[in-house]
Design an enzyme around this catalytic site. Structure first.
Site, PDB file in Angstrom:
ATOM      1  N   SER A 199       0.780  -1.211   0.101  1.00  0.00           N
ATOM      2  CA  SER A 199      -0.029   0.117  -0.074  1.00  0.00           C
ATOM      3  C   SER A 199       0.867   1.105   0.056  1.00  0.00           C
ATOM      4  O   SER A 199       1.732   1.537  -0.907  1.00  0.00           O
ATOM      5  CB  SER A 199      -0.893  -0.071   1.123  1.00  0.00           C
ATOM      6  OG  SER A 199      -1.963   1.035   1.127  1.00  0.00           O
ATOM      7  N   GLU A 306      -0.843  -3.016  -8.447  1.00  0.00           N
ATOM      8  CA  GLU A 306      -2.110  -3.393  -7.904  1.00  0.00           C
ATOM      9  C   GLU A 306      -2.691  -1.856  -7.506  1.00  0.00           C
ATOM     10  O   GLU A 306      -2.097  -1.209  -7.053  1.00  0.00           O
ATOM     11  CB  GLU A 306      -2.143  -4.246  -6.719  1.00  0.00           C
ATOM     12  CG  GLU A 306      -1.076  -3.930  -5.667  1.00  0.00           C
ATOM     13  CD  GLU A 306      -1.764  -3.037  -4.575  1.00  0.00           C
ATOM     14  OE1 GLU A 306      -3.021  -2.995  -4.324  1.00  0.00           O
ATOM     15  OE2 GLU A 306      -1.145  -2.338  -3.919  1.00  0.00           O
ATOM     16  N   HIS A 376      -4.943  -5.298  -2.390  1.00  0.00           N
ATOM     17  CA  HIS A 376      -5.823  -5.213  -1.188  1.00  0.00           C
ATOM     18  C   HIS A 376      -6.804  -6.212  -0.892  1.00  0.00           C
ATOM     19  O   HIS A 376      -8.079  -5.783  -1.024  1.00  0.00           O
ATOM     20  CB  HIS A 376      -6.389  -3.753  -1.102  1.00  0.00           C
ATOM     21  CG  HIS A 376      -5.181  -2.527  -1.050  1.00  0.00           C
ATOM     22  ND1 HIS A 376      -4.277  -2.534  -2.050  1.00  0.00           N
ATOM     23  CD2 HIS A 376      -5.061  -1.578   0.051  1.00  0.00           C
ATOM     24  CE1 HIS A 376      -3.681  -1.324  -1.646  1.00  0.00           C
ATOM     25  NE2 HIS A 376      -3.926  -1.069  -0.600  1.00  0.00           N
TER      26      HIS A 376
END
Length: 423
Positions: A199, A306, A376
């Site tokens: 992230s 991603e 995620h």
């Protein structure tokens, strides 16, 4: 921890769902103890369209928003609980330090549960107090957050075996200029230190690779995973596997995590084998680093991307940011993990992630591999960034990623079941 009954929880939901309450305020009103009872009612969970187990913090960020969760599937929940019998905790021996580069982990109960689980799993955390820091929305001032890593670079603190991110969100980019990445990478390489996160921590990982020439591990973080009411056992097992296996392999046989409208391998020659350094991470963060000295420039690399909660046009715009900045030049392939929570385009539902990725293939001419199980999401496969990666077609019509040249930890020092022990 006391549990809210289903009846009282329904009452709480009915009284809380008012127009003036934001989603964040509603989750705060529910509180930590409501999660298990809420998820016991599938109709309630579906009506809320969220996974409360992953929202025990009052501050919601990207690392709190998996689009698919093991807790949302009753059969998986039952199987998880059936295998959660208490196990013997190890005497923690793996030297571990936390770094909190981004959002504050505001729920102290969750922090303490995560710390207890890490100790049970064999990790001796040397600086648990940093979970208590807060400055505005961040896990401390810029100086405090930078010091988690800069103190190692300066020699003020010895490099541990594991550097574990507390959580993502936002804030890592603010501290990039305050860290001597070149020296930090050299010290970590000498100690064979494994830095873990994803992230927003992508900014840390990219800077470490770009300037420090050091790999890291894309994997779950302290608050984000190990502090959950019920940590995802698949993600925990895959994390331990990636930490301890010097010859990690990951099989991908479906493109569904990227888009169900795409083939697993989108290439002119799907049988080719590609070998190169894999790098990247969260698309939002990688694109924000374009043009900076903190974005890796790797000849013959393999780009991994991603993201979550980004509309289709925003995904395309960020990919164009990278394309126009020349980031894809000299790369051998692009690997997409989970692109979740994109929603439907309000102008034309035909404009979706599949359209965007096909356009990217036309622009770059690069082979694109879809559906890698990271992002995620629950049930993610941790893997090294900055390591050598070989991509080859498998016999099931998908592909296999094989990794080499990255630091590991002895498997016998890790008690995997400790990661999900209940308080």
């Amino acid at each position: 921890m006391p549990q809210t009954t289903s009846k009282s929880l329904v009452s709480l939901i009915n009284t809380s769902l008012k127009p003036e309450l934001s989603r964040r305020q509603f989750l705060r009103r529910l509180g930590v103890g409501a999660s298990a009872s809420l998820l016991a009612s599938q109709s309630i969970a579906q009506s809320l369209a969220i996974d409360i187990t992953d929202h025990e913090s009052a501050q919601l960020t990207k690392d709190d928003l998996p689009a698919a969760s093991i807790d949302a599937n009753p059969s998986l929940v039952a199987n998880t609980k059936a295998t959660s019998a208490p196990s013997q905790c190890l005497n923690p021996s793996i030297e571990t330090r936390l770094f909190a580069s981004s959002n504050v982990g505001a729920n102290e109960v969750r922090n303490q549960l995560a710390l207890q689980r890490m100790a049970c799993a064999g990790f001796k955390i040397q600086n648990p107090e940093i979970t208590e820091r807060q400055y505005l929305r961040f896990a401390g001032t810029d100086s405090q957050r930078a010091s988690d890593l800069q103190n190692i670079a300066s020699g003020a603190i010895a490099a541990p075996k594991l550097l574990l991110g507390v959580r993502g969100g936002y804030g890592a980019m603010r501290i990039l200029p305050s860290i001597d990445w070149r020296t930090l990478g050299s010290i970590m390489a000498e100690r064979a230190t494994v830095l873990v996160g994803f992230s927003d921590v992508t900014a840390i990982q990219c800077a470490l690779l770009a300037q420090g020439k050091m790999s890291s591990l894309a994997g779950p973080m302290l608050y984000s995973e190990f502090g959950k009411t019920n940590p995802d056992q698949v993600s925990c097992r895959q994390f331990a596997q990636a930490l301890s296996n010097p010859k990690l392999t990951i099989e991908v046989n479906s493109a569904a995590l990227t888009s169900e409208q795409l083939p697993v391998i989108f290439a002119d020659n799907s049988s080719q084998t590609i070998t190169g350094t894999i790098w990247g991470g969260n698309l939002s963060v990688v694109s924000a680093l374009a043009g900076s000295p903190y974005l890796p420039r790797i000849d013959g690399g393999i780009v991994f991307l991603e993201d979550v909660g980004e509309q289709t046009y925003r995904i395309e715009r960020m990919l164009y940011d990278l394309y126009l900045a020349g980031v894809f030049k000299g790369q051998q392939a692009i690997v997409f993990g989970a692109l979740t929570g994109t929603g439907e385009d309000s102008y034309d539902p035909r404009y979706d992630v599949a359209v965007v990725i096909r356009q990217l293939h036309e622009l770059t001419g690069l082979p694109i591999y879809n559906g890698m199980s990271f992002g995620h999401i629950s049930q993610k496969s941790s893997f090294p960034l900055g390591a050598t990666c070989q991509i080859s077609a498998n016999t099931a019509g998908g592909y296999q990623l094989s990794f080499a040249d990255y630091p590991t930890i002895k498997a016998e020092a890790i008690n995997v079941e400790g990661f999900w022990q209940q308080a």
